[in-house]
Design a protein around this motif. Structure first.
Motif, short mmCIF file in Angstrom:
data_model
loop_
_atom_site.label_atom_id
_atom_site.label_comp_id
_atom_site.label_asym_id
_atom_site.label_seq_id
_atom_site.Cartn_x
_atom_site.Cartn_y
_atom_site.Cartn_z
N ARG A 151 -5.45 -4.71 -6.39
CA ARG A 151 -4.08 -5.21 -6.30
C ARG A 151 -3.80 -6.26 -7.38
O ARG A 151 -2.69 -6.36 -7.91
CB ARG A 151 -3.83 -5.83 -4.92
CG ARG A 151 -2.39 -6.29 -4.71
CD ARG A 151 -2.24 -6.90 -3.34
NE ARG A 151 -3.10 -8.04 -3.16
CZ ARG A 151 -3.61 -8.38 -1.97
NH1 ARG A 151 -3.33 -7.68 -0.90
NH2 ARG A 151 -4.38 -9.44 -1.86
N ARG A 198 4.40 -7.53 0.13
CA ARG A 198 4.42 -6.10 0.45
C ARG A 198 3.06 -5.46 0.15
O ARG A 198 2.55 -4.67 0.96
CB ARG A 198 5.50 -5.41 -0.38
CG ARG A 198 5.60 -3.90 -0.13
CD ARG A 198 6.74 -3.29 -0.94
NE ARG A 198 6.86 -1.87 -0.69
CZ ARG A 198 6.17 -0.94 -1.34
NH1 ARG A 198 5.29 -1.31 -2.28
NH2 ARG A 198 6.33 0.34 -1.06
N ALA A 199 2.45 -5.83 -0.98
CA ALA A 199 1.15 -5.28 -1.33
C ALA A 199 0.09 -5.66 -0.31
O ALA A 199 -0.76 -4.85 0.05
CB ALA A 199 0.74 -5.76 -2.72
N ASP A 200 0.17 -6.89 0.21
CA ASP A 200 -0.82 -7.32 1.20
C ASP A 200 -0.61 -6.63 2.54
O ASP A 200 -1.56 -6.20 3.18
CB ASP A 200 -0.74 -8.84 1.39
CG ASP A 200 -1.94 -9.37 2.15
OD1 ASP A 200 -2.99 -9.58 1.54
OD2 ASP A 200 -1.81 -9.55 3.38
N LEU A 201 0.65 -6.50 2.95
CA LEU A 201 0.93 -5.89 4.25
C LEU A 201 0.62 -4.41 4.28
O LEU A 201 0.29 -3.85 5.33
CB LEU A 201 2.40 -6.13 4.63
CG LEU A 201 2.80 -7.58 4.89
CD1 LEU A 201 4.29 -7.68 5.19
CD2 LEU A 201 1.99 -8.18 6.04
N THR A 202 0.76 -3.75 3.12
CA THR A 202 0.51 -2.31 3.07
C THR A 202 -0.88 -1.97 2.58
O THR A 202 -1.22 -0.81 2.42
CB THR A 202 1.54 -1.62 2.14
OG1 THR A 202 1.44 -2.18 0.82
CG2 THR A 202 2.95 -1.81 2.67
N SER A 203 -1.69 -3.02 2.32
CA SER A 203 -3.03 -2.79 1.81
C SER A 203 -3.88 -2.06 2.84
O SER A 203 -3.85 -2.34 4.03
CB SER A 203 -3.69 -4.12 1.45
OG SER A 203 -5.02 -3.90 1.06
N LYS A 204 -4.64 -1.09 2.34
CA LYS A 204 -5.54 -0.33 3.22
C LYS A 204 -6.93 -0.94 3.27
O LYS A 204 -7.82 -0.43 3.92
CB LYS A 204 -5.66 1.12 2.73
CG LYS A 204 -4.32 1.84 2.66
CD LYS A 204 -3.65 1.92 4.02
CE LYS A 204 -2.33 2.68 3.94
NZ LYS A 204 -1.63 2.71 5.25
#
Length: 312
Positions: free
Chosen positions: A98, A144-150
């Motif tokens: 990320r 957004r990147a953190d919340l959608t991180s897998k």
């Protein structure tokens, strides 16, 4: 001796404040189930950038806005070459995907945007609004990147996280003490530099830049020593983006900032070049090795030497 007492007190406050800030930030990240990187990229980055904001607004209100841009250019060079370099030289930095996809591009784009906006010789209120929009956009992207991180959630610490009130007190109190310590350090250092008859340009690019970078320096070194590397690198990259977008954006909204020739020809392009330099270094192996970190520190030493030789 008053100015030397200020410098010493400022450094002590920075150490104590950074320790509390890192502990509080790591605890909040664990309790929220979000990564320390996100906390470092947002809350901690904005908190440790507050000295630059105070310097910028004060400079704009006193018709010394050029010093504000010089401070930011110098601070971002310090952040990447000196502080990030020192951290990697201590322990190699492993970079998240990320970081490469979101944070690195945003840092480069913000530097290039500043270079373009300053080309006319003035950073106007409209330019400030553009930078603030970039700050909001960046914040949205990292959240957004953190919340959608897998990726898996942060590993649990050996001891369970502390209670919310303690964590919030540590975070808020740590930021407050860091800002106060930076204020003391900068005030004392400026007095020392003035006593030594150092030019205002060098004060802005060295004393102010290093002084207002002290929160990032101490926070990063403390994070590295405590093993919170995500918080360390997140704080540095986030601060570098917010310094340009949020700090200069807010400063320009207070009053348009004139940009002198030296900033246009030397300092802002050099800051942009440092951001661009991060692309091959970050991408190669998705890590910053000890050798690369040492090279960053050496590059800053060369820059500082040339600055003192040719611009005093």
């Amino acid at each position: 001796m008053n100015q030397y007492v200020l410098v010493a007190a400022g450094l002590l406050a920075l150490v104590a404040g950074a320790e509390a800030l890192v502990q509080g930030g790591a605890t909040i990240a664990t309790r929220l189930g979000v990564s320390p990187l996100l906390v470092g990229l947002t809350v901690v980055s904005i908190g440790t950038s507050l000295p630059e904001l105070a310097v910028g607004i004060d400079a704009a209100l006193n018709d010394a806005g050029t010093m504000a841009i010089g401070n930011i250019a110098g601070t971002n060079i310090v952040n990447i070459l000196l502080i990030l370099g020192m951290s990697a030289a201590m322990v190699p930095l492993v970079l998240h995907r990320r970081t490469l996809r979101v944070d690195l591009p945003c840092m480069v784009v913000s530097a290039i945007a500043l270079l373009i906006l300053c080309a006319g010789g003035t950073l106007s209120r409209f330019d400030g609004a553009v930078l603030l929009i970039l700050a909001v956009t960046y914040t949205g992207l990292v959240i957004r990147a953190d919340l959608t991180s897998k990726s898996s959630p942060p590993e649990a610490e050996e001891a369970p996280p502390g209670p919310w009130p303690t964590a919030l007190l540590q975070l808020g109190g740590g930021i407050a003490v860091v800002v106060l310590g930076a204020d003391w350090l900068v005030d004392g250092a400026v007095q020392v530099a003035t006593d030594l008859n150092v030019s205002e340009a060098v004060i802005g690019l060295t004393v102010l830049a290093i002084g207002t970078s002290a929160p990032e320096l101490v926070t990063t070194l403390v994070s590295t020593a405590r093993g919170n590397r995500d918080l360390a690198i997140g704080n540095l990259i986030g601060s570098s983006v917010y310094n340009i977008t949020l700090i200069l954006g807010a400063t320009a909204m207070v009053a348009p900032i004139p940009v002198d020739d030296d900033l246009l020809r030397i300092d802002i392009p050099l800051m942009t070049a440092v951001a661009l330099l991060c692309i091959p270094v970050f991408i190669s192996g998705r890590r910053i090795s000890r050798l690369e970190g040492a090279a960053f520190v050496a590059a800053y030493a060369v820059y500082l030497t040339l600055l003192l030789v040719f611009r005093t």
